[in-house]
Design an enzyme around this catalytic site. Structure first.
Site, PDB file in Angstrom:
ATOM      1  N   CYS A 118      37.489  30.873  72.819  1.00  0.00           N
ATOM      2  CA  CYS A 118      38.221  31.226  71.609  1.00  0.00           C
ATOM      3  C   CYS A 118      37.343  31.057  70.360  1.00  0.00           C
ATOM      4  CB  CYS A 118      39.497  30.390  71.544  1.00  0.00           C
ATOM      5  SG  CYS A 118      40.700  30.916  70.320  1.00  0.00           S
ATOM      6  N   HIS A 119      37.755  30.193  69.429  1.00  0.00           N
ATOM      7  CA  HIS A 119      36.992  29.938  68.211  1.00  0.00           C
ATOM      8  C   HIS A 119      35.877  28.919  68.420  1.00  0.00           C
ATOM      9  CE1 HIS A 119      40.509  31.918  66.515  1.00  0.00           C
ATOM     10  NE2 HIS A 119      39.842  32.075  65.399  1.00  0.00           N
TER      11      HIS A 119
END
Length: 192
Positions: A118-119
């Site tokens: 993800c991030h």
């Protein structure tokens, strides 16, 4: 063979991207040290649940308290075989910590397995370790990957991308493939 894995997370990291990989890797028998800068063993982080509810981006709901089992100040990167980077909002501030950047550079420079979701990829781009690599991330992080010299691969959230020592996935729906690919990089075999 049991591996020593560093697990980097922080306040408002995505709940599933913290809890599930930590539990999966521990269940298999690896030694997993969950850490956050400026926190010590026994402290906790507060997580956030990111869900895909049909909006133009994910929604955010309160998550759980996740207790850290190791002190960040005691981390010696040479003692670890691999690192895992949780996603969510935590990476946006974790990438500002010079000690975090040095940790990531150690794993990249020594070609140790790195799993980011993800991030979490924002930490890799800030550490300048994605140049020439193919990787995925949450789509909003795609431009950062490109600006850092990596090749952003747009895959469904259920998928993972592997390039050398790096395994990435866009979001928690990719856990099964992301963790399976990470285990291959670790040399972990599960037989049924």
């Amino acid at each position: 063979m049991k591996k020593n894995i560093l697990f980097l997370t922080g306040d408002f990291a995505e709940d599933y991207e913290t809890m599930v990989p930590f539990q999966m890797l521990t269940m298999i028998g690896h030694e997993v040290h969950a850490v956050c800068p400026d926190k010590k063993k026994g402290d906790y982080i507060t997580t956030a649940i990111h869900d895909f509810d049909g909006f133009q981006t994910y929604s955010e709901k309160p998550g759980h308290r996740f207790v850290l089992n190791y002190s960040f100040a005691d981390v010696d990167p040479s003692k670890y075989d691999a690192i895992v980077l949780a996603g969510g909002r935590a990476p946006e501030y974790l990438r500002l910590n010079l000690n975090v950047i040095e940790l990531i550079k150690h794993f990249a420079d020594n070609n140790k397995p790195i799993a980011a979701i993800c991030h979490g990829i924002q930490i890799l781009t800030a550490a300048n370790v994605v140049k020439g690599k193919k990787l995925t991330a949450y789509p909003a992080v795609g431009p950062e990957v490109t600006l850092a010299g990596g090749t952003f691969v747009d895959v469904p959230a259920t998928e993972a991308v592997v390039d050398g020592n790096l395994v990435t996935s866009p979001a928690w729906p990719g856990h099964p493939k992301w963790i399976a690919e990470f285990l291959k990089l670790l040399g972990t075999k599960i037989e049924i």
